[in-house]
Every structure is written in structure tokens, then in C-alpha cells.
Scaffold this motif. Sequence first.
Motif, PDB file in Angstrom:
ATOM      1  N   MET A  80       0.838  -1.209   0.000  1.00  0.00           N
ATOM      2  CA  MET A  80       0.000   0.000   0.000  1.00  0.00           C
ATOM      3  C   MET A  80       0.868   1.252   0.000  1.00  0.00           C
ATOM      4  O   MET A  80       0.594   2.209  -0.730  1.00  0.00           O
ATOM      5  CB  MET A  80      -0.925   0.006   1.224  1.00  0.00           C
ATOM      6  CG  MET A  80      -2.064  -0.958   1.148  1.00  0.00           C
ATOM      7  SD  MET A  80      -3.092  -0.825   2.646  1.00  0.00           S
ATOM      8  CE  MET A  80      -4.368  -2.004   2.269  1.00  0.00           C
ATOM      9  N   THR A  81       1.907   1.233   0.800  1.00  0.00           N
ATOM     10  CA  THR A  81       2.825   2.373   0.848  1.00  0.00           C
ATOM     11  C   THR A  81       3.474   2.585  -0.519  1.00  0.00           C
ATOM     12  O   THR A  81       3.552   3.712  -1.013  1.00  0.00           O
ATOM     13  CB  THR A  81       3.893   2.155   1.936  1.00  0.00           C
ATOM     14  OG1 THR A  81       3.226   2.005   3.196  1.00  0.00           O
ATOM     15  CG2 THR A  81       4.855   3.314   2.010  1.00  0.00           C
ATOM     16  N   ARG A  82       3.923   1.510  -1.120  1.00  0.00           N
ATOM     17  CA  ARG A  82       4.531   1.605  -2.457  1.00  0.00           C
ATOM     18  C   ARG A  82       3.544   2.177  -3.466  1.00  0.00           C
ATOM     19  O   ARG A  82       3.927   2.988  -4.325  1.00  0.00           O
ATOM     20  CB  ARG A  82       4.996   0.220  -2.919  1.00  0.00           C
ATOM     21  CG  ARG A  82       6.211  -0.300  -2.191  1.00  0.00           C
ATOM     22  CD  ARG A  82       6.536  -1.731  -2.599  1.00  0.00           C
ATOM     23  NE  ARG A  82       7.750  -2.202  -1.942  1.00  0.00           N
ATOM     24  CZ  ARG A  82       8.129  -3.464  -1.891  1.00  0.00           C
ATOM     25  NH1 ARG A  82       7.385  -4.421  -2.464  1.00  0.00           N
ATOM     26  NH2 ARG A  82       9.249  -3.803  -1.270  1.00  0.00           N
ATOM     27  N   ALA A  83       2.281   1.764  -3.387  1.00  0.00           N
ATOM     28  CA  ALA A  83       1.280   2.261  -4.338  1.00  0.00           C
ATOM     29  C   ALA A  83       1.055   3.762  -4.169  1.00  0.00           C
ATOM     30  O   ALA A  83       1.055   4.505  -5.156  1.00  0.00           O
ATOM     31  CB  ALA A  83      -0.032   1.500  -4.177  1.00  0.00           C
ATOM     32  N   VAL A  84       0.888   4.226  -2.937  1.00  0.00           N
ATOM     33  CA  VAL A  84       0.646   5.659  -2.718  1.00  0.00           C
ATOM     34  C   VAL A  84       1.887   6.464  -3.101  1.00  0.00           C
ATOM     35  O   VAL A  84       1.779   7.506  -3.757  1.00  0.00           O
ATOM     36  CB  VAL A  84       0.210   5.940  -1.261  1.00  0.00           C
ATOM     37  CG1 VAL A  84       0.089   7.441  -1.014  1.00  0.00           C
ATOM     38  CG2 VAL A  84      -1.115   5.255  -0.962  1.00  0.00           C
ATOM     39  N   GLU A  85       3.054   5.973  -2.733  1.00  0.00           N
ATOM     40  CA  GLU A  85       4.291   6.685  -3.087  1.00  0.00           C
ATOM     41  C   GLU A  85       4.546   6.659  -4.590  1.00  0.00           C
ATOM     42  O   GLU A  85       5.273   7.504  -5.108  1.00  0.00           O
ATOM     43  CB  GLU A  85       5.477   6.091  -2.334  1.00  0.00           C
ATOM     44  CG  GLU A  85       5.434   6.419  -0.844  1.00  0.00           C
ATOM     45  CD  GLU A  85       6.549   5.777  -0.040  1.00  0.00           C
ATOM     46  OE1 GLU A  85       7.281   4.905  -0.566  1.00  0.00           O
ATOM     47  OE2 GLU A  85       6.693   6.152   1.149  1.00  0.00           O
ATOM     48  N   GLY A  86       3.920   5.726  -5.311  1.00  0.00           N
ATOM     49  CA  GLY A  86       4.095   5.635  -6.757  1.00  0.00           C
ATOM     50  C   GLY A  86       3.204   6.576  -7.555  1.00  0.00           C
ATOM     51  O   GLY A  86       3.349   6.683  -8.776  1.00  0.00           O
ATOM     52  N   LEU A  87       2.273   7.230  -6.883  1.00  0.00           N
ATOM     53  CA  LEU A  87       1.418   8.191  -7.585  1.00  0.00           C
ATOM     54  C   LEU A  87       2.254   9.368  -8.090  1.00  0.00           C
ATOM     55  O   LEU A  87       3.209   9.780  -7.438  1.00  0.00           O
ATOM     56  CB  LEU A  87       0.322   8.713  -6.645  1.00  0.00           C
ATOM     57  CG  LEU A  87      -0.766   7.726  -6.255  1.00  0.00           C
ATOM     58  CD1 LEU A  87      -1.597   8.278  -5.098  1.00  0.00           C
ATOM     59  CD2 LEU A  87      -1.661   7.416  -7.453  1.00  0.00           C
ATOM     60  N   ASN A  88       1.862   9.931  -9.223  1.00  0.00           N
ATOM     61  CA  ASN A  88       2.561  11.094  -9.779  1.00  0.00           C
ATOM     62  C   ASN A  88       2.169  12.386  -9.077  1.00  0.00           C
ATOM     63  O   ASN A  88       2.674  13.449  -9.429  1.00  0.00           O
ATOM     64  CB  ASN A  88       2.268  11.228 -11.271  1.00  0.00           C
ATOM     65  CG  ASN A  88       2.930  10.130 -12.069  1.00  0.00           C
ATOM     66  OD1 ASN A  88       3.936   9.568 -11.647  1.00  0.00           O
ATOM     67  ND2 ASN A  88       2.361   9.809 -13.208  1.00  0.00           N
ATOM     68  N   ILE A  89       1.260  12.295  -8.141  1.00  0.00           N
ATOM     69  CA  ILE A  89       0.770  13.460  -7.417  1.00  0.00           C
ATOM     70  C   ILE A  89       0.624  13.060  -5.945  1.00  0.00           C
ATOM     71  O   ILE A  89       0.243  11.931  -5.650  1.00  0.00           O
ATOM     72  CB  ILE A  89      -0.570  13.940  -8.021  1.00  0.00           C
ATOM     73  CG1 ILE A  89      -1.022  15.238  -7.396  1.00  0.00           C
ATOM     74  CG2 ILE A  89      -1.634  12.882  -7.928  1.00  0.00           C
ATOM     75  CD1 ILE A  89      -2.140  15.909  -8.178  1.00  0.00           C
ATOM     76  N   VAL A  90       0.926  13.958  -5.052  1.00  0.00           N
ATOM     77  CA  VAL A  90       0.810  13.663  -3.622  1.00  0.00           C
ATOM     78  C   VAL A  90      -0.638  13.911  -3.199  1.00  0.00           C
ATOM     79  O   VAL A  90      -1.148  15.021  -3.366  1.00  0.00           O
ATOM     80  CB  VAL A  90       1.777  14.525  -2.787  1.00  0.00           C
ATOM     81  CG1 VAL A  90       1.591  14.244  -1.295  1.00  0.00           C
ATOM     82  CG2 VAL A  90       3.218  14.284  -3.210  1.00  0.00           C
ATOM     83  N   PRO A  91      -1.300  12.891  -2.658  1.00  0.00           N
ATOM     84  CA  PRO A  91      -2.690  13.089  -2.245  1.00  0.00           C
ATOM     85  C   PRO A  91      -2.798  13.950  -0.997  1.00  0.00           C
ATOM     86  O   PRO A  91      -1.896  13.942  -0.148  1.00  0.00           O
ATOM     87  CB  PRO A  91      -3.176  11.664  -1.970  1.00  0.00           C
ATOM     88  CG  PRO A  91      -1.947  10.897  -1.633  1.00  0.00           C
ATOM     89  CD  PRO A  91      -0.828  11.526  -2.422  1.00  0.00           C
ATOM     90  N   ASP A  92      -3.913  14.660  -0.886  1.00  0.00           N
ATOM     91  CA  ASP A  92      -4.196  15.429   0.327  1.00  0.00           C
ATOM     92  C   ASP A  92      -4.659  14.503   1.453  1.00  0.00           C
ATOM     93  O   ASP A  92      -4.430  14.778   2.626  1.00  0.00           O
ATOM     94  CB  ASP A  92      -5.288  16.474   0.059  1.00  0.00           C
ATOM     95  CG  ASP A  92      -4.850  17.495  -0.970  1.00  0.00           C
ATOM     96  OD1 ASP A  92      -3.700  17.971  -0.888  1.00  0.00           O
ATOM     97  OD2 ASP A  92      -5.654  17.804  -1.865  1.00  0.00           O
ATOM     98  N   HIS A  93      -5.317  13.424   1.059  1.00  0.00           N
ATOM     99  CA  HIS A  93      -5.863  12.481   2.031  1.00  0.00           C
ATOM    100  C   HIS A  93      -5.945  11.112   1.354  1.00  0.00           C
ATOM    101  O   HIS A  93      -6.128  11.030   0.140  1.00  0.00           O
ATOM    102  CB  HIS A  93      -7.259  12.944   2.486  1.00  0.00           C
ATOM    103  CG  HIS A  93      -7.794  12.216   3.664  1.00  0.00           C
ATOM    104  ND1 HIS A  93      -7.247  12.291   4.923  1.00  0.00           N
ATOM    105  CD2 HIS A  93      -8.869  11.379   3.782  1.00  0.00           C
ATOM    106  CE1 HIS A  93      -7.946  11.548   5.766  1.00  0.00           C
ATOM    107  NE2 HIS A  93      -8.941  10.981   5.095  1.00  0.00           N
ATOM    108  N   VAL A  94      -5.811  10.044   2.145  1.00  0.00           N
ATOM    109  CA  VAL A  94      -5.872   8.686   1.613  1.00  0.00           C
ATOM    110  C   VAL A  94      -6.953   7.914   2.352  1.00  0.00           C
ATOM    111  O   VAL A  94      -6.992   7.910   3.587  1.00  0.00           O
ATOM    112  CB  VAL A  94      -4.515   7.954   1.770  1.00  0.00           C
ATOM    113  CG1 VAL A  94      -4.593   6.552   1.173  1.00  0.00           C
ATOM    114  CG2 VAL A  94      -3.383   8.747   1.121  1.00  0.00           C
ATOM    115  N   LEU A  95      -7.820   7.257   1.587  1.00  0.00           N
ATOM    116  CA  LEU A  95      -8.839   6.370   2.137  1.00  0.00           C
ATOM    117  C   LEU A  95      -8.410   4.937   1.835  1.00  0.00           C
ATOM    118  O   LEU A  95      -8.216   4.583   0.674  1.00  0.00           O
ATOM    119  CB  LEU A  95     -10.205   6.647   1.500  1.00  0.00           C
ATOM    120  CG  LEU A  95     -10.781   8.047   1.690  1.00  0.00           C
ATOM    121  CD1 LEU A  95     -12.062   8.214   0.874  1.00  0.00           C
ATOM    122  CD2 LEU A  95     -11.050   8.309   3.173  1.00  0.00           C
TER     123      LEU A  95
END
Length: 185
Positions: A80-95
Motif C-alpha cells: 500500500m505504501t509503495r502504491a501511494v508513493e508511486g502516484l505522480n501526485i501527492v494526495p491530500d488524504h488517503v482512504l
Amino acid sequence: MIAGVDEVGRGPLAGPVVTAAVILPENHAIVGLDDSKKLTAKKRARLELEIMDCAWFSVAQCSEAEIDEINILQATMLAMTRAVEGLNIVPDHVLVDGNRLPQWSFSAEAVIGGDAIHPCISAASILAKEYRDRLMIAAAQQYPQYGWERNKGYGTAEHLAALRQYGPTPLHRRSFAPVSQMELL
């Protein structure tokens, strides 16, 4: 920018655990998003293309070796960490679908049943499932006796019978009881 995160493949005896993170645009027009387990393969395939066409997304995984080394829960959190860190944009919040969160610096919340409630989690569920299903279908070409194109590595009667007859492959999770028990025979 809210990212949805979901996983697939915590329970199988073989293959990686796969996660996806998806940020849908506010004005997305994707109709039919839902928990991937509730959708037909045909509908998931169509929705996957729609999601990939309009969203920011990242798919990540932890291998069987990583699962065996750190356990399935920790491997899921790492993926999950790898997936969020792999986004091209930093999310404001994660569900995150489920009742646990990885230890990370993102503003986040766990949502039980979130893949049926939040479209961004539904989209992540679909991407993760389609990706992992393709991996297991490809693996079935190399190891046809286990029926992975049908059972996706889950411990079905067919898979367990093949495990007894042929033993584990490099794609089996050796820390999972049915596999480790076969290695003792």
C-alpha cells in the motif's frame, strides 16, 4: 486530491499481494464503480480501461518472498505504501479499504467496506484485481497443473490436490500452512 487504496491477494497460497492507489478527477463520469468482487470480469475489464484513462493511479506489489519474510499483513501495508508513493501526485488524504493503515506520513483513514462506499477505493480495488488476475493467468502458463487461471492462487480443492501431487512452486507462499505442510511430507 483524495486517493483510494485497496489490496487483493491476501488469502491465496501463491502469487504476490497487489495494491492500487487511485485519485479520480472530481468530474469523473465512470459509472458502475463497486467492490471488484461484486463485478463480472467483463465489467471489471471495461472499468479498468476507464479508470486508467482518466485517473492518477499506481499499482504495487509484494512478492511471495517478501510475504514469507515479513508476513502477509506487513507485506500488504508495504505494498500500500509503495502504491501511494508511486502516484505522480501527492494526495491530500488517503482512504484505505479495511480496518488498518500503514505507518506513513499521509493524512489517512481506514474505511471498513470502503470499496463499496468510496469510488476512489472501488477504482483501486478494480485495478489491483485486474492486475493480479493477469499475473496469475500468466503464471498458469508456466505451472498449468495448479489451475491458477481459474483459482488465481486461492486454496481451492483443485489447487490443493495439485500441491499435494506436485509440491510447491517458487510462486507459493511457504509461510502459509497448506504450503509449509506439503514441504514437510
